[in-house]
Each structure stands twice: as C-alpha cells, then as structure tokens.
Design a protein around this motif. Structure first.
Motif, PDB file in Angstrom:
ATOM      1  N   ILE A  12       0.847  -1.206   0.000  1.00  0.00           N
ATOM      2  CA  ILE A  12       0.000   0.000   0.000  1.00  0.00           C
ATOM      3  C   ILE A  12       0.879   1.252   0.000  1.00  0.00           C
ATOM      4  CG2 ILE A  12      -1.650   1.341   1.366  1.00  0.00           C
ATOM      5  CD1 ILE A  12      -2.769  -1.447   2.304  1.00  0.00           C
ATOM      6  N   ILE A  13       1.846   1.296   0.898  1.00  0.00           N
ATOM      7  CA  ILE A  13       2.730   2.457   1.005  1.00  0.00           C
ATOM      8  C   ILE A  13       3.485   2.691  -0.299  1.00  0.00           C
ATOM      9  CG2 ILE A  13       4.832   3.310   2.132  1.00  0.00           C
ATOM     10  CD1 ILE A  13       3.712   1.855   4.698  1.00  0.00           C
ATOM     11  N   ASN A  14       4.000   1.623  -0.887  1.00  0.00           N
ATOM     12  CA  ASN A  14       4.780   1.771  -2.119  1.00  0.00           C
ATOM     13  C   ASN A  14       3.918   2.057  -3.340  1.00  0.00           C
ATOM     14  OD1 ASN A  14       7.397   1.554  -1.029  1.00  0.00           O
ATOM     15  ND2 ASN A  14       7.152  -0.658  -0.856  1.00  0.00           N
ATOM     16  N   SER A  15       2.605   1.979  -3.195  1.00  0.00           N
ATOM     17  CA  SER A  15       1.719   2.358  -4.299  1.00  0.00           C
ATOM     18  C   SER A  15       1.459   3.868  -4.317  1.00  0.00           C
ATOM     19  CB  SER A  15       0.391   1.607  -4.208  1.00  0.00           C
ATOM     20  OG  SER A  15      -0.423   2.115  -3.156  1.00  0.00           O
ATOM     21  N   ILE A  16       1.921   4.567  -3.292  1.00  0.00           N
ATOM     22  CA  ILE A  16       1.758   6.015  -3.191  1.00  0.00           C
ATOM     23  C   ILE A  16       2.960   6.691  -3.856  1.00  0.00           C
ATOM     24  CG2 ILE A  16       1.534   7.980  -1.628  1.00  0.00           C
ATOM     25  CD1 ILE A  16       0.415   5.990   0.474  1.00  0.00           C
ATOM     26  N   GLU A  17       2.695   7.625  -4.744  1.00  0.00           N
ATOM     27  CA  GLU A  17       3.775   8.341  -5.422  1.00  0.00           C
ATOM     28  C   GLU A  17       4.438   9.335  -4.474  1.00  0.00           C
ATOM     29  OE1 GLU A  17       4.536  11.406  -9.139  1.00  0.00           O
ATOM     30  OE2 GLU A  17       2.631  10.336  -9.008  1.00  0.00           O
ATOM     31  N   ILE A  18       5.743   9.212  -4.344  1.00  0.00           N
ATOM     32  CA  ILE A  18       6.516  10.152  -3.529  1.00  0.00           C
ATOM     33  C   ILE A  18       6.875  11.345  -4.392  1.00  0.00           C
ATOM     34  CG2 ILE A  18       8.657  10.507  -2.242  1.00  0.00           C
ATOM     35  CD1 ILE A  18       8.557   7.527  -1.528  1.00  0.00           C
ATOM     36  N   ASP A  19       6.457  12.532  -3.951  1.00  0.00           N
ATOM     37  CA  ASP A  19       6.734  13.761  -4.704  1.00  0.00           C
ATOM     38  C   ASP A  19       8.162  14.237  -4.514  1.00  0.00           C
ATOM     39  OD1 ASP A  19       4.167  13.894  -5.745  1.00  0.00           O
ATOM     40  OD2 ASP A  19       3.429  15.189  -4.149  1.00  0.00           O
ATOM     41  N   ASP A  20       8.674  14.110  -3.299  1.00  0.00           N
ATOM     42  CA  ASP A  20      10.006  14.619  -2.987  1.00  0.00           C
ATOM     43  C   ASP A  20      10.516  13.895  -1.748  1.00  0.00           C
ATOM     44  OD1 ASP A  20      12.292  16.224  -3.107  1.00  0.00           O
ATOM     45  OD2 ASP A  20      11.374  17.862  -1.988  1.00  0.00           O
ATOM     46  N   TYR A  21      11.812  13.623  -1.722  1.00  0.00           N
ATOM     47  CA  TYR A  21      12.412  13.045  -0.524  1.00  0.00           C
ATOM     48  C   TYR A  21      13.849  13.528  -0.425  1.00  0.00           C
ATOM     49  CZ  TYR A  21      15.049   9.580  -3.244  1.00  0.00           C
ATOM     50  OH  TYR A  21      15.913   8.967  -4.113  1.00  0.00           O
ATOM     51  N   GLU A  22      14.394  13.415   0.781  1.00  0.00           N
ATOM     52  CA  GLU A  22      15.780  13.791   0.997  1.00  0.00           C
ATOM     53  C   GLU A  22      16.407  12.830   1.998  1.00  0.00           C
ATOM     54  OE1 GLU A  22      18.446  17.544   2.575  1.00  0.00           O
ATOM     55  OE2 GLU A  22      16.483  17.936   1.697  1.00  0.00           O
ATOM     56  N   THR A  23      17.637  12.444   1.709  1.00  0.00           N
ATOM     57  CA  THR A  23      18.400  11.609   2.623  1.00  0.00           C
ATOM     58  C   THR A  23      19.692  12.320   2.998  1.00  0.00           C
ATOM     59  OG1 THR A  23      19.545  10.455   0.825  1.00  0.00           O
ATOM     60  CG2 THR A  23      17.495   9.464   1.612  1.00  0.00           C
ATOM     61  N   ASP A  24      20.262  11.889   4.107  1.00  0.00           N
ATOM     62  CA  ASP A  24      21.543  12.421   4.549  1.00  0.00           C
ATOM     63  C   ASP A  24      22.327  11.267   5.162  1.00  0.00           C
ATOM     64  OD1 ASP A  24      23.661  14.058   5.304  1.00  0.00           O
ATOM     65  OD2 ASP A  24      22.673  14.742   7.126  1.00  0.00           O
ATOM     66  N   ASP A  25      23.369  10.834   4.469  1.00  0.00           N
ATOM     67  CA  ASP A  25      24.243   9.765   4.959  1.00  0.00           C
ATOM     68  C   ASP A  25      23.445   8.516   5.351  1.00  0.00           C
ATOM     69  OD1 ASP A  25      26.730   8.654   5.509  1.00  0.00           O
ATOM     70  OD2 ASP A  25      26.673   9.310   7.606  1.00  0.00           O
ATOM     71  N   GLY A  26      22.513   8.115   4.473  1.00  0.00           N
ATOM     72  CA  GLY A  26      21.737   6.904   4.700  1.00  0.00           C
ATOM     73  C   GLY A  26      20.512   7.078   5.571  1.00  0.00           C
ATOM     74  N   THR A  27      20.243   8.281   6.031  1.00  0.00           N
ATOM     75  CA  THR A  27      19.079   8.550   6.865  1.00  0.00           C
ATOM     76  C   THR A  27      18.041   9.300   6.041  1.00  0.00           C
ATOM     77  OG1 THR A  27      20.425   8.692   8.862  1.00  0.00           O
ATOM     78  CG2 THR A  27      18.257   9.727   8.946  1.00  0.00           C
ATOM     79  N   LEU A  28      16.815   8.789   6.029  1.00  0.00           N
ATOM     80  CA  LEU A  28      15.734   9.477   5.327  1.00  0.00           C
ATOM     81  C   LEU A  28      15.271  10.651   6.175  1.00  0.00           C
ATOM     82  CD1 LEU A  28      13.746   9.428   2.889  1.00  0.00           C
ATOM     83  CD2 LEU A  28      12.196   8.137   4.384  1.00  0.00           C
ATOM     84  N   LEU A  29      15.385  11.844   5.630  1.00  0.00           N
ATOM     85  CA  LEU A  29      14.963  13.040   6.352  1.00  0.00           C
ATOM     86  C   LEU A  29      13.475  13.303   6.182  1.00  0.00           C
ATOM     87  CD1 LEU A  29      17.992  15.342   5.511  1.00  0.00           C
ATOM     88  CD2 LEU A  29      17.632  13.925   7.554  1.00  0.00           C
ATOM     89  N   PHE A  30      12.965  13.089   4.978  1.00  0.00           N
ATOM     90  CA  PHE A  30      11.529  13.201   4.720  1.00  0.00           C
ATOM     91  C   PHE A  30      11.210  12.502   3.412  1.00  0.00           C
ATOM     92  CE2 PHE A  30      13.321  17.036   2.785  1.00  0.00           C
ATOM     93  CZ  PHE A  30      12.741  17.020   1.516  1.00  0.00           C
ATOM     94  N   ASP A  79      15.063   2.430  -0.181  1.00  0.00           N
ATOM     95  CA  ASP A  79      16.153   2.218  -1.141  1.00  0.00           C
ATOM     96  C   ASP A  79      16.230   3.297  -2.221  1.00  0.00           C
ATOM     97  OD1 ASP A  79      14.138   1.648  -3.000  1.00  0.00           O
ATOM     98  OD2 ASP A  79      14.671  -0.475  -3.193  1.00  0.00           O
ATOM     99  N   GLY A  80      15.501   4.384  -2.034  1.00  0.00           N
ATOM    100  CA  GLY A  80      15.493   5.467  -3.004  1.00  0.00           C
ATOM    101  C   GLY A  80      14.310   5.398  -3.948  1.00  0.00           C
ATOM    102  N   GLN A  81      13.645   4.255  -3.977  1.00  0.00           N
ATOM    103  CA  GLN A  81      12.452   4.088  -4.809  1.00  0.00           C
ATOM    104  C   GLN A  81      11.277   3.544  -4.017  1.00  0.00           C
ATOM    105  OE1 GLN A  81      13.587   1.636  -8.107  1.00  0.00           O
ATOM    106  NE2 GLN A  81      14.617   3.305  -9.139  1.00  0.00           N
ATOM    107  N   LYS A  82      11.575   2.679  -3.039  1.00  0.00           N
ATOM    108  CA  LYS A  82      10.480   2.079  -2.274  1.00  0.00           C
ATOM    109  C   LYS A  82      10.959   1.762  -0.862  1.00  0.00           C
ATOM    110  CE  LYS A  82      11.387  -2.594  -3.789  1.00  0.00           C
ATOM    111  NZ  LYS A  82      12.141  -2.890  -4.901  1.00  0.00           N
ATOM    112  N   PHE A  83       9.971   1.562   0.014  1.00  0.00           N
ATOM    113  CA  PHE A  83      10.234   1.164   1.389  1.00  0.00           C
ATOM    114  C   PHE A  83      10.262  -0.357   1.435  1.00  0.00           C
ATOM    115  CE2 PHE A  83       8.521   5.396   1.712  1.00  0.00           C
ATOM    116  CZ  PHE A  83       9.378   5.988   2.624  1.00  0.00           C
TER     117      PHE A  83
END
Length: 91
Positions: A12-30, A79-83
C-alpha cells in the motif's frame, strides 16, 4: 491503529507516489506525498485516522504528508524508490 500484515502495508505504502524526498548519509529526512483523498484513503487502510494523518503534516499550510513520520512502523529501509524490510540492518 489496527494490526495489518507488514508486507501488505508495504504494498500500500509503495503504491503512493513520492513527490520529494531527501536523505543524509543513509538517513531518510523526509518523504513527501501529496495530501489528497486517494493518499489519505491508503493511509487510513493502514489503520490511521484523519486526525493521526494530520499529525504527519509537518506544516499545516503545506499540501503534503511526510511518510517518514510513520512508515517505520512497517519498514526499516528506503532504497530510493520504495520502502522495504531489510533483513541485515545493524542495530
């Protein structure tokens, strides 16, 4: 929040389109998704109420929801595309 199979939740979660995300040294910020009825319905199917979903909005006046504020109840890696559930995570 009701109990839901983690694999089904990830679908279900991966069926939702992510508009924007940001990571920092392997940590998902949003991981922002559009705040619309379709996405809210998917999140409600995971057992969250509209009031709970509203707490996943970092800014009331912005039209997005941050998946990063609750997705870790179901996944442990992005992984940059899905949870996903990654088996070899170091504690």
């Amino acid at each position: 929040m009701r109990s839901i199979d983690k694999q089904k939740a990830l679908e279900i979660i991966n069926s939702i389109e992510i508009d924007d995300y940001e990571t920092d040294d392997g940590t998902l910020l949003f991981a922002n998704i559009e705040d619309n009825e379709e996405n809210r319905e998917k999140i409600r199917s995971l057992g969250y109420s509209n009031d709970e979903i509203n707490t996943f909005k970092p800014y009331d006046d912005e039209p997005f929801i941050d998946l990063g504020l609750f997705v870790w109840n179901f996944a442990n890696w992005f992984d940059g595309q899905k949870f996903i559930i990654k088996e070899d995570i170091d504690d």
